[in-house]
Enzyme design. Sequence first.
Site, PDB file in Angstrom:
ATOM      1  N   HIS A  16       0.858  -1.187   0.000  1.00 14.58           N
ATOM      2  CA  HIS A  16       0.000   0.000   0.000  1.00 14.58           C
ATOM      3  C   HIS A  16       0.897   1.240   0.000  1.00 14.58           C
ATOM      4  CE1 HIS A  16      -2.646   3.148   1.530  1.00 14.58           C
ATOM      5  NE2 HIS A  16      -3.672   2.396   1.153  1.00 14.58           N
ATOM      6  N   ASP A  18       0.907   4.179   1.364  1.00 16.40           N
ATOM      7  CA  ASP A  18       1.255   4.742   2.675  1.00 16.40           C
ATOM      8  C   ASP A  18       2.230   3.843   3.423  1.00 16.40           C
ATOM      9  OD1 ASP A  18      -0.456   6.901   2.253  1.00 16.40           O
ATOM     10  OD2 ASP A  18      -2.163   5.873   3.169  1.00 16.40           O
ATOM     11  N   LYS A  19       2.064   2.528   3.280  1.00 16.96           N
ATOM     12  CA  LYS A  19       2.960   1.605   3.965  1.00 16.96           C
ATOM     13  C   LYS A  19       4.339   1.553   3.304  1.00 16.96           C
ATOM     14  CE  LYS A  19       1.174   0.701   7.556  1.00 16.96           C
ATOM     15  NZ  LYS A  19       1.940   1.190   8.701  1.00 16.96           N
ATOM     16  N   GLU A  49      10.144  11.703   7.136  1.00 13.12           N
ATOM     17  CA  GLU A  49       8.890  11.494   6.429  1.00 13.12           C
ATOM     18  C   GLU A  49       9.189  11.108   4.980  1.00 13.12           C
ATOM     19  OE1 GLU A  49       6.334  11.796   8.373  1.00 13.12           O
ATOM     20  OE2 GLU A  49       7.319  12.870  10.007  1.00 13.12           O
ATOM     21  N   GLU A  62      13.903  15.863   9.602  1.00 14.19           N
ATOM     22  CA  GLU A  62      15.083  16.306  10.348  1.00 14.19           C
ATOM     23  C   GLU A  62      15.853  15.081  10.835  1.00 14.19           C
ATOM     24  OE1 GLU A  62      12.083  18.810   9.741  1.00 14.19           O
ATOM     25  OE2 GLU A  62      11.825  17.489  11.502  1.00 14.19           O
ATOM     26  N   LYS A 169      -5.655  -4.428   0.579  1.00 15.33           N
ATOM     27  CA  LYS A 169      -6.309  -4.066   1.838  1.00 15.33           C
ATOM     28  C   LYS A 169      -7.187  -5.227   2.305  1.00 15.33           C
ATOM     29  CE  LYS A 169      -6.924   0.982   1.598  1.00 15.33           C
ATOM     30  NZ  LYS A 169      -7.962   2.059   1.666  1.00 15.33           N
ATOM     31  N   PHE A 232      -8.598  -4.519 -10.007  1.00 18.07           N
ATOM     32  CA  PHE A 232      -7.569  -3.777  -9.275  1.00 18.07           C
ATOM     33  C   PHE A 232      -6.213  -4.079  -9.918  1.00 18.07           C
ATOM     34  CE2 PHE A 232      -5.873  -2.945  -4.661  1.00 18.07           C
ATOM     35  CZ  PHE A 232      -5.128  -1.882  -5.129  1.00 18.07           C
ATOM     36  N   ASP A 240      -2.152   5.656  -6.393  1.00 19.28           N
ATOM     37  CA  ASP A 240      -2.504   6.513  -5.263  1.00 19.28           C
ATOM     38  C   ASP A 240      -1.221   7.029  -4.629  1.00 19.28           C
ATOM     39  OD1 ASP A 240      -3.933   7.802  -3.298  1.00 19.28           O
ATOM     40  OD2 ASP A 240      -4.378   5.997  -2.142  1.00 19.28           O
ATOM     41  N   ALA A 241      -1.225   8.284  -4.229  1.00  9.41           N
ATOM     42  CA  ALA A 241      -0.064   8.841  -3.523  1.00  9.41           C
ATOM     43  C   ALA A 241       0.038   8.233  -2.127  1.00  9.41           C
ATOM     44  CB  ALA A 241      -0.188  10.366  -3.418  1.00  9.41           C
ATOM     45  N   ARG A 246       0.007   7.846   7.630  1.00  7.58           N
ATOM     46  CA  ARG A 246      -1.419   7.968   7.327  1.00  7.58           C
ATOM     47  C   ARG A 246      -2.219   6.728   7.715  1.00  7.58           C
ATOM     48  NH1 ARG A 246      -2.845  10.826   1.627  1.00  7.58           N
ATOM     49  NH2 ARG A 246      -2.044   8.835   0.832  1.00  7.58           N
ATOM     50  N   LYS A 247      -1.581   5.732   8.297  1.00  8.95           N
ATOM     51  CA  LYS A 247      -2.300   4.507   8.660  1.00  8.95           C
ATOM     52  C   LYS A 247      -2.121   4.211  10.145  1.00  8.95           C
ATOM     53  CE  LYS A 247      -4.254   3.398   4.805  1.00  8.95           C
ATOM     54  NZ  LYS A 247      -4.316   4.814   4.388  1.00  8.95           N
ATOM     55  N   LYS A 267      10.500   7.789  13.320  1.00  9.39           N
ATOM     56  CA  LYS A 267      10.824   8.557  14.526  1.00  9.39           C
ATOM     57  C   LYS A 267      11.708   7.737  15.455  1.00  9.39           C
ATOM     58  CE  LYS A 267       6.478  11.128  14.376  1.00  9.39           C
ATOM     59  NZ  LYS A 267       5.211  11.435  15.063  1.00  9.39           N
ATOM     60  N   LYS A 271      11.216  10.378  20.538  1.00 12.07           N
ATOM     61  CA  LYS A 271       9.883  10.870  20.218  1.00 12.07           C
ATOM     62  C   LYS A 271       8.856   9.987  20.933  1.00 12.07           C
ATOM     63  CE  LYS A 271      12.232  12.998  16.859  1.00 12.07           C
ATOM     64  NZ  LYS A 271      13.715  12.995  16.856  1.00 12.07           N
ATOM     65  N   ASP A 273       5.763  10.002  20.815  1.00 15.04           N
ATOM     66  CA  ASP A 273       4.702   9.482  19.947  1.00 15.04           C
ATOM     67  C   ASP A 273       4.887   7.991  19.725  1.00 15.04           C
ATOM     68  OD1 ASP A 273       3.246  11.771  19.506  1.00 15.04           O
ATOM     69  OD2 ASP A 273       4.303  12.313  17.676  1.00 15.04           O
TER      70      ASP A 273
END
Length: 386
Positions: A16, A18-19, A49, A62, A169, A232, A240-241, A246-247, A267, A271, A273
């Site tokens: 995917h 995003d992955k 990123e 960074e 998916k 598909f 798709d970008a 995003r997941k 990260k 961090k 997060d």
Amino acid sequence: MGVQHTYASESVTEGHPDKVCDQVSDAILDAILANNSGADLASARVACETAVKTKDVILLGEITSAYQPDFEEIARQTIRDIGYDSEATGIDPETCRVTTLLERQSPDIAQGTTEQALGAGDQGMMFGYAASETSTFMPLPIHLAHELCRKLAELRKNGTLPHLRPDGKSQVTVVYDGNKPVQVTRVVVATQHTEDSLHRVADDVLDYIVKPVLGEWWNNSVKVLVNGTGKFVVGGPKGDAGLTGRKIIVDTYGGMGRHGGGAFSGKDPTKVDRSAAYYARYIAKNVVASGLADRCEFHLAYCIGVAEPQAIGVNTFGTGRLPDDQLIAAILQVFDCRPGAIIGQLNLRRPIYRNTAAYGHFGRADLDLPWERCDKVEALLKVVKG
């Protein structure tokens, strides 16, 4: 019988878009953690990123590191490993453009995350969740959704279903009786495939993917939908970008447990997060594994540059064997929630992150992840009984 309700969770494959980005970001993090040592390792900071679309991979963020990896080659190799080999399949790792827009970490942030005063690398809130409904202490819908996507990749890569492509998916709907899952009612699978395999994809997914993964949860009343549009072929970054982070619901509990909002991939462990979310899961899982609750959500909040958490909370959703305030007191005698202590206890300055960037960061029986261990059960029970 309790009140019945349904719940659905989704997962995505490693292909995917995003992955793809999450894996590139974490591959860069792993390279930096693997090739620094001593003081250089302690001072390394990564906030990377990634964005992808058809012919382009963009790296931005960074990074402060004595060791400087070949960022472009890491991106290309990650894409190769996933299984993309041409623009026709989604992206060509040999010819795509890789643009690097990386700078050093802001000195204003760096001064709050030194080894002498290791405060949180950002503000925010983090949640960890665990439930006794599966052997992995994960909610059943996200557990099954991950397994479906993992099976898609496994059978594509080992040649059993060579007509499948990397993008895909899954989604699983489960009926609950109170807190207990009692039935899987619907399964949705979307899988990229070759143009000439359209006629066989649905049967292959049912026979090779859905039935084996569902196992005891399979019966003929389960409704299965494969490739809802009917086709598909165009997938991956061409279709798709993609963007890192995003997941986040796929990464955590499929929506069953709350999420503080911060993504994990790319990260370093200063961090919170990432590291505090891992630690919150560690705490919640040990609480449930100890039998002190059937469900547990643990909550932390931090201020940038400050080590002590700004908030600590627990919710056992009425399943606790003792009041939540007493459970919090016991937890704080066993677990140290300061960022430096978290990094040390879980040994987080290691290259262990690329493999977490697809198929979830939690409930991973295939990986020896420190936050998935139940090694604090005895200590918790001793405090409670004492």
